[in-house]
Every structure is written in C-alpha cells, then in structure tokens.
Design a protein around this motif. Structure first.
Motif, PDB file in Angstrom:
ATOM      1  N   LYS A 120     -24.766  22.822   5.521  1.00 41.21           N
ATOM      2  CA  LYS A 120     -25.506  23.827   4.760  1.00 41.21           C
ATOM      3  C   LYS A 120     -24.551  24.682   3.917  1.00 41.21           C
ATOM      4  N   GLY A 121     -23.338  24.831   4.416  1.00 43.16           N
ATOM      5  CA  GLY A 121     -22.339  25.620   3.697  1.00 43.16           C
ATOM      6  C   GLY A 121     -22.024  25.071   2.312  1.00 43.16           C
ATOM      7  N   GLN A 122     -22.150  23.765   2.141  1.00 41.23           N
ATOM      8  CA  GLN A 122     -21.909  23.157   0.831  1.00 41.23           C
ATOM      9  C   GLN A 122     -22.926  23.675  -0.183  1.00 41.23           C
ATOM     10  N   ALA A 125     -22.275  27.373  -0.882  1.00 43.14           N
ATOM     11  CA  ALA A 125     -21.126  27.575  -1.765  1.00 43.14           C
ATOM     12  C   ALA A 125     -21.531  27.318  -3.215  1.00 43.14           C
ATOM     13  N   GLY A 126     -22.336  26.279  -3.427  1.00 43.70           N
ATOM     14  CA  GLY A 126     -22.803  25.970  -4.775  1.00 43.70           C
ATOM     15  C   GLY A 126     -23.685  27.076  -5.332  1.00 43.70           C
ATOM     16  N   GLN A 135     -28.752  21.524  -9.696  1.00 37.82           N
ATOM     17  CA  GLN A 135     -27.332  21.222  -9.930  1.00 37.82           C
ATOM     18  C   GLN A 135     -26.609  21.029  -8.604  1.00 37.82           C
ATOM     19  N   MET A 139     -24.730  17.631  -8.118  1.00 31.94           N
ATOM     20  CA  MET A 139     -23.279  17.657  -8.257  1.00 31.94           C
ATOM     21  C   MET A 139     -22.548  17.824  -6.927  1.00 31.94           C
ATOM     22  N   ILE A 140     -23.223  18.397  -5.943  1.00 37.10           N
ATOM     23  CA  ILE A 140     -22.514  18.717  -4.710  1.00 37.10           C
ATOM     24  C   ILE A 140     -23.008  17.898  -3.526  1.00 37.10           C
ATOM     25  N   LYS A 143     -23.448  12.920  -3.789  1.00 43.03           N
ATOM     26  CA  LYS A 143     -22.393  11.924  -3.577  1.00 43.03           C
ATOM     27  C   LYS A 143     -21.944  11.844  -2.111  1.00 43.03           C
ATOM     28  N   PRO A 144     -21.602  12.983  -1.493  1.00 43.77           N
ATOM     29  CA  PRO A 144     -21.253  12.890  -0.066  1.00 43.77           C
ATOM     30  C   PRO A 144     -22.409  12.369   0.787  1.00 43.77           C
ATOM     31  N   LEU A 220     -13.644   7.453  -3.555  1.00 46.67           N
ATOM     32  CA  LEU A 220     -12.218   7.327  -3.272  1.00 46.67           C
ATOM     33  C   LEU A 220     -11.630   8.594  -2.651  1.00 46.67           C
ATOM     34  N   TYR A 221     -12.435   9.650  -2.522  1.00 48.90           N
ATOM     35  CA  TYR A 221     -11.891  10.879  -1.938  1.00 48.90           C
ATOM     36  C   TYR A 221     -11.753  10.756  -0.421  1.00 48.90           C
ATOM     37  N   PRO A 222     -10.706  11.332   0.142  1.00 51.44           N
ATOM     38  CA  PRO A 222     -10.527  11.233   1.589  1.00 51.44           C
ATOM     39  C   PRO A 222     -11.448  12.195   2.333  1.00 51.44           C
ATOM     40  N   THR A 223     -11.819  11.823   3.540  1.00 50.75           N
ATOM     41  CA  THR A 223     -12.572  12.753   4.386  1.00 50.75           C
ATOM     42  C   THR A 223     -11.719  13.047   5.602  1.00 50.75           C
ATOM     43  N   ARG A 224     -11.509  14.286   5.846  1.00 47.26           N
ATOM     44  CA  ARG A 224     -10.603  14.826   6.877  1.00 47.26           C
ATOM     45  C   ARG A 224      -9.395  13.943   7.164  1.00 47.26           C
TER      46      ARG A 224
ATOM     47  N   PHE B 102     -16.124  31.842   2.199  1.00 53.11           N
ATOM     48  CA  PHE B 102     -16.787  31.598   3.473  1.00 53.11           C
ATOM     49  C   PHE B 102     -15.782  31.358   4.599  1.00 53.11           C
ATOM     50  N   ASN B 106     -15.866  25.673   2.744  1.00 55.20           N
ATOM     51  CA  ASN B 106     -16.912  25.038   1.931  1.00 55.20           C
ATOM     52  C   ASN B 106     -16.433  24.533   0.584  1.00 55.20           C
TER      53      ASN B 106
END
Lengths: 224, 262
Positions: A120-122, A125-126, A135, A139-140, A143-144, A220-224, B102, B106
């Motif tokens: 939910k924080g994503q 933040a947007g 948007q 945009m946020i 994709k994830p 192609l982005y890394p996750t943790r 935050f 985030n």
C-alpha cells in the motif's frame, strides 16, 4: 499397432506445408487472443477496483459467467447465436474474441492478485507526490504487479494457446482444423494427430521461450 | 461538516506571520476509534516541528491528514492558503506542495534512483525530462547519493534508500516536508546519515513536520516539540523546556521511557 496397420508418414510429409500454415494460424490466434486477454485483464482489474458499485459488479458477473461455462459453448454462442441478432463474425475473428474474452476473465483474477500483492505504501508514495490514481496504477503499480504474477499469467496464456484447438469446431484457421481436414482426406489419423501433438508441444515451447526472453528484458530491475 | 466539539484552550504557540499549515478542531475516527481529538495546530513558514508520543497516539495519522492520505471527519486543514475539502483539485494542489518521507522508504522498485526522482516532476508538473533530470541530480547531490543515480532501490542500503526518498520528495520543490518515522526502519548504523540529511535540510530553512523518536534530532533542530497521546495534543513547547521540564505526567513518563534507552 494393431495387426494390418502400417504407419505411413508420407501423407504427413505431403501435407507438411499445410500443417505449418496451421501452426502459424494457431500462433496468430493465440497471440491476438493473448493481447485481447491482457487488455481485458488489466481493464477488468481497473473496473473491479472502481468506486462505482455497478462497474465492480459487472466485472464480477463477467468473470463468474466466463469461468463457469464451457469454452465450446461460449464460442458456439458467439458464432451461431449472435447472427440471430444480426451480428455475423467470420470464424477467425470469432475465435480471437472467444479466446480473448475467455482468457481475459482468468487474467482479471490473476492480475488482481498481483495488484493486491503490491505494498500500500507504493500507492501512498505516488499519491503523496501528487500523481493521480490512474497514473499511480499505470506507472507505479502495474509493472511490479505483472512481475509478481508473470508465471501464472504466462501459464494461463499457454492454456489459451492450447484451447485454441477448440476453435476448430467453427473451422477457424488453426492447426487442429487443418489436421482434421487432412485426416478426413487421407484417413491417416494416427500419423496426423501424432504429428500435430508434437507441433503443439513445439508451439508451447516456443511461446515459453518467448515469455522468458520478454521477462528478462522487461523485468530487469532487481528485487531485494 | 458541523463541528460540535467544545474548543479547548489551545497553547498559543502558533508562530507570528502567515502560517503554512493550519489545522483547526480536526477530528478523525477509524470506525469507533477516535484517532484524532480536536487537534489544533499551526505551522509557520520555515518552522521545524517534532511530533512525539507513544505508538498509537495519532502522530502519523496527524501528518497523513495534511496531505490527505487520511480524510478527516470534522474540522479544517489549510495548507498554504488552500483549504482541503473533498474536491480533487484542492487535494492535488496540496499534495504537489507537500513532500512526504515514509518509514518504509516506498521507493518504486522498477525505476532507477533517477527515475524515482523525475517521475512526479515530469508527470505532475509537466517539466521536460532534461530539466527534471538536472533538478534530480542536484538534489541527489545534496543528499550525497548522486553516484548511485542509475541503480535500482534494491541495490541500495536502507539509509541510502531513505536519502533517495528525501531527494525524490525535494524534487517537487515542496513548501513543507512531512517525515513519518523516517529512521524507525533503519539499522542503527544508518540512522545518522539520514538524520544528518534532515538536519541539513532544516538548516536550509525547509518547513518540516517530523514524527520521530530521535530526541537528539528534536533538540538540535526543532523549534517546537509536540507531545501527543490518544489522539490529542497534550503539550507543546520548545525542545529545551519540553525535555527539561515536561508538564504533563504522560509526557514525563514517555520521556522517561524514551531516554532510558539513550
């Protein structure tokens, strides 16, 4: 083989060009169906999260309706029933719509799971940055979310591809209907269906390879 | 919306001049839980405020109301002259002027540090890519993380991510920055780099409202410390007075517990 039956793959060899065109037809139907399913899937998730209750209900009814009725009946409905109310579609267009609508209903549920998995924080933040809800989703979140459910979604798309063989029932141009025609002309059922079994296997493999290449480029982005 | 609550005598701590944020008789409920009780708060331009109090006291809720991540039940909130009503225009106007950092950073995982910083300026303000990038690099420089501009968030440490989050908010050139426990999710060795960044920001004159338990930070930069408990502002004073002689018994016991750890 039962006694007296000798395998003769020469008929298959003679029909190979037709069969390969059938493969192309199947791949074409599948790709068009996937594109439509993806649009319906993403659009359905947006409407499913709408603040207007009728829109949400509409999506729920659609998903339940499609997922709880046979694909063959859906495609017959489109092809044989709709002309009665003046809507005549050619077999290939019908097949694409049927595959897209059917796959779309499953895609809605899969993609929705992906969207729900996003923190939910994503979204906050947007919004805090001043982006609109639309948007933020585009945009946020999207994709994830797609990345999270990519294996299920592509699995569903392979299912869609294999389901396209049912479109032979309305003589859409695809591999199974080509095979049926050859079989009815040559009576070489074993050879023909054995061959297209391998061809479906190859098509699935080709698509899975495509999906994994796409995934490596797009996510192609890394996750943790 | 009609406010029927009795106005309690408020501490006349509002600074002189035209305040940037004014909250008047703000009430918020989560179902039957009264999260904010008659909150009156005025934040002056350039003022640094630290909000503290036990968990569940409504500090985060309070600052989340300022940019409408939470909606209020009654009362009014005005930010830089724009009164927050339900209209999306007022919400948009306020959000683009209010930066927020935050607890859990985030950052957007699928965007590079630079893209995280240019997204909103380009999409909300309509700034051209080249200019947005130049601004982003300037702020990334300022939080001393410019060399990581092309990395993805997952490739950075928590402290680095939080500094990027600060830069991302600054790229919108906000009039006020809200910090919601910005160091609480960090490993201890990374707290300092984030606090240093915040101190720098304060020195440059940014208006700041910070929810934090970092009392050293409060002492160093706060103009005013506000103590909350159970959704109510119980005490507000300059940090010296607050830490030396808190008046409210709840503030005293809270400080006792907090300072026991330091």
């Amino acid at each position: 083989m039962p006694l007296g039956y000798t395998l003769d793959f020469s008929v298959v060899l003679d029909a190979l060009p037709a069969l390969l065109w059938g493969c192309a037809g199947t791949i074409g139907l599948a790709l068009a169906g996937m594109a439509l399913a993806l649009v319906i899937g993403i659009g359905g998730v947006v409407l499913r999260g709408s603040k207007h209750r009728p829109l949400r209900s509409l999506v729920i009814v659609f998903v339940e309706l499609i997922r709880n009725t046979p694909f063959l009946v859906q495609i017959f409905f489109l092809f044989f029933a709709l002309p009665n109310i003046g809507l005549v579609l050619n077999p290939t267009v019908t097949a694409i719509i049927a595959l897209g609508v059917n796959g779309g209903a499953y895609a809605i549920e899969i993609i929705r799971g992906g969207v729900q998995s996003i923190d939910k924080g994503q979204v906050e933040a947007g919004l805090a940055l001043g982006l609109h809800k639309g948007q933020v989703f585009r945009m946020i979140v999207l994709k994830p979310a797609l990345r999270a459910i990519y294996p299920s979604l592509t699995g569903q798309f392979i299912m869609l591809t294999l389901t396209s063989s049912i479109c032979s029932a309305i003589a859409a141009y695809e591999l199974t209907s080509v095979a049926q025609r050859i079989e009815s002309e040559t009576f070489r059922s074993f050879e023909v269906y054995f061959t297209i079994t391998l061809m479906y296997l190859a098509i699935s493999w080709l698509l899975m390879t495509g999906f994994s290449v796409f995934s490596r480029r797009y996510f192609l982005y890394p996750t943790r | 919306m009609q406010d029927t609550s009795v106005m309690r005598p408020t501490v006349p701590a509002a600074p002189a001049g035209d305040p940037l944020i004014v909250m008047e008789a703000v009430n918020k409920w989560y179902g039957t839980y009264h999260a904010l009780r008659d909150v009156n708060l005025s934040v002056g331009r350039g003022e640094k405020i630290v909000l503290c109090g036990p968990s569940g006291s409504g500090k985060s809720t309070l600052i989340r109301c300022i940019n409408q991540l939470e909606t209020i039940k009654s009362g009014s909130i005005t930010v830089d002259g724009t009164r927050l009503d339900d209209s999306s225009r007022s919400v948009d106007a306020v959000r683009s002027e209010v930066g927020m950092v935050f607890q859990s950073f985030n950052l957007f995982p699928h965007m590079t540090v630079l893209q995280n910083c240019t997204l909103a300026p380009m999409r909300v303000r309509g700034i051209a890519a080249a200019q947005a990038e130049a601004t982003a690099r300037r702020y990334l420089e300022r939080v001393r993380i410019a060399e990581h501009a092309h990395k993805y968030p997952a490739q950075l440490s928590g402290g680095q991510q939080q500094r990027v989050a600060i830069a991302r908010a600054l790229c919108m050139e906000p009039k006020v920055m809200l910090f919601d426990e910005p160091t609480s999710a960090l490993d201890p060795e990374m707290v300092k780099e984030v606090l240093d960044t915040m101190v720098g920001l304060a020195r440059d004159g940014m208006t700041m409202v910070c929810v934090t338990h970092e009392m050293g930070f409060a002492r160093q930069v706060a103009d005013r410390v506000i103590f909350m408990a159970e959704g109510e502002i119980l005490e507000q004073a300059d940090p010296e007075t607050f830490f030396r002689s808190p008046r409210h018994p709840r503030a005293r016991s809270f400080l006792g517990e907090i300072l026991a750890h330091h």
